[in-house]
Design a protein around this motif. Structure first.
Motif, mmCIF file in Angstrom:
data_model
loop_
_atom_site.group_PDB
_atom_site.id
_atom_site.type_symbol
_atom_site.label_atom_id
_atom_site.label_comp_id
_atom_site.label_asym_id
_atom_site.label_seq_id
_atom_site.Cartn_x
_atom_site.Cartn_y
_atom_site.Cartn_z
ATOM 1 N N THR A 44 64.113 -43.416 -13.102
ATOM 2 C CA THR A 44 63.887 -44.907 -13.084
ATOM 3 C C THR A 44 63.034 -45.284 -14.384
ATOM 4 N N THR A 45 62.810 -46.428 -14.598
ATOM 5 C CA THR A 45 61.853 -46.950 -15.325
ATOM 6 C C THR A 45 60.949 -47.796 -14.587
ATOM 7 N N LYS A 46 59.397 -47.879 -14.896
ATOM 8 C CA LYS A 46 58.425 -48.485 -14.266
ATOM 9 C C LYS A 46 57.543 -49.355 -15.201
ATOM 10 N N TRP A 47 56.830 -50.249 -15.000
ATOM 11 C CA TRP A 47 55.736 -50.923 -15.643
ATOM 12 C C TRP A 47 56.515 -51.484 -16.733
ATOM 13 N N HIS A 48 57.352 -52.536 -16.403
ATOM 14 C CA HIS A 48 58.180 -53.634 -17.320
ATOM 15 C C HIS A 48 57.129 -54.566 -17.710
ATOM 16 N N LYS A 49 56.690 -54.885 -18.973
ATOM 17 C CA LYS A 49 55.850 -55.941 -19.481
ATOM 18 C C LYS A 49 56.228 -56.320 -20.919
ATOM 19 N N PRO A 50 55.908 -57.494 -21.191
ATOM 20 C CA PRO A 50 56.088 -57.873 -22.567
ATOM 21 C C PRO A 50 56.082 -57.116 -23.667
ATOM 22 N N SER A 51 55.158 -56.248 -23.621
ATOM 23 C CA SER A 51 54.857 -55.194 -24.719
ATOM 24 C C SER A 51 55.875 -54.133 -24.683
ATOM 25 N N GLN A 52 56.436 -53.826 -23.510
ATOM 26 C CA GLN A 52 57.380 -52.591 -23.515
ATOM 27 C C GLN A 52 58.357 -53.319 -22.170
ATOM 28 N N PRO A 53 59.364 -54.089 -22.685
ATOM 29 C CA PRO A 53 60.339 -54.770 -21.873
ATOM 30 C C PRO A 53 61.241 -53.717 -21.062
ATOM 31 N N LEU A 54 61.565 -52.595 -21.645
ATOM 32 C CA LEU A 54 62.354 -51.665 -21.135
ATOM 33 C C LEU A 54 61.661 -50.587 -20.209
ATOM 34 N N GLY A 55 60.290 -50.787 -19.913
ATOM 35 C CA GLY A 55 59.524 -50.000 -19.271
ATOM 36 C C GLY A 55 59.286 -48.468 -19.607
ATOM 37 N N VAL A 56 58.691 -47.650 -18.678
ATOM 38 C CA VAL A 56 58.386 -46.309 -19.113
ATOM 39 C C VAL A 56 59.282 -45.309 -18.166
ATOM 40 N N PRO A 57 60.206 -44.674 -18.756
ATOM 41 C CA PRO A 57 60.990 -43.920 -17.919
ATOM 42 C C PRO A 57 60.312 -42.727 -17.158
ATOM 43 N N PHE A 58 60.529 -42.444 -15.867
ATOM 44 C CA PHE A 58 59.937 -41.382 -14.791
ATOM 45 C C PHE A 58 61.024 -40.551 -14.389
ATOM 46 N N TYR A 59 60.672 -39.377 -14.209
ATOM 47 C CA TYR A 59 61.858 -38.326 -13.807
ATOM 48 C C TYR A 59 61.154 -37.696 -12.607
#
Length: 141
Positions: A44-59
């Motif tokens: 999934t992705t977490k931590w969506h924010k204006p500087s990284q709108p697509l978030g951070v992928p986690f496995y």
């Protein structure tokens, strides 16, 4: 109706599709390797924010929690391991702020890959296999 796992898969694929062109082959190789070594992996992705709108992928795995995260930085791609200080050898990057670093017995560590020549598949494969035996972070619903 889509289940949470399908949505997570779509979000991670959107992240992969959205990275800088120079990082595209590296993140695709990493994602493929993770799925090959750990076929039952969830993402999934977490931590969506204006500087990284697509978030951070986690496995991760439901019985372990999140084990691996990916980043696309200005000049590299980062692969983070939640229990990185328990890996052998330990990944070199120690600056990994986040809620996963609250454990006393281990800390997260990362390796940054600047280009295809930096991609050490044997080492990354070894870390992925080791991660299966180590603690994860948070819960996967």
């Amino acid at each position: 109706m889509k289940n949470e796992n399908q949505i997570g898969e779509q979000n991670v694929q959107a992240w992969i599709d959205g990275v800088k062109p120079e990082h595209s082959s590296i993140v695709s190789r990493i994602d493929k390797l993770i799925r090959e070594v750990i076929p039952e992996i969830r993402c999934t992705t977490k931590w969506h924010k204006p500087s990284q709108p697509l978030g951070v992928p986690f496995y991760g795995l439901p019985d372990k929690g999140w084990m691996i995260a990916l980043w696309s930085f200005k000049d590299s791609v980062g692969i983070g391991f939640i229990a990185g200080t328990l890996l052998h050898p330990e990944p070199p990057v120690t600056k990994m702020a986040g809620p996963w670093n609250r454990a006393i017995e281990y800390k997260a560590r990362r390796i940054d890959i600047h280009n295809d020549k930096d991609f050490d598949e044997k080492l990354i494969r070894s870390w992925l296999k080791q991660a299966l035996e180590l603690p994860g972070w948070s819960k996967i619903d």
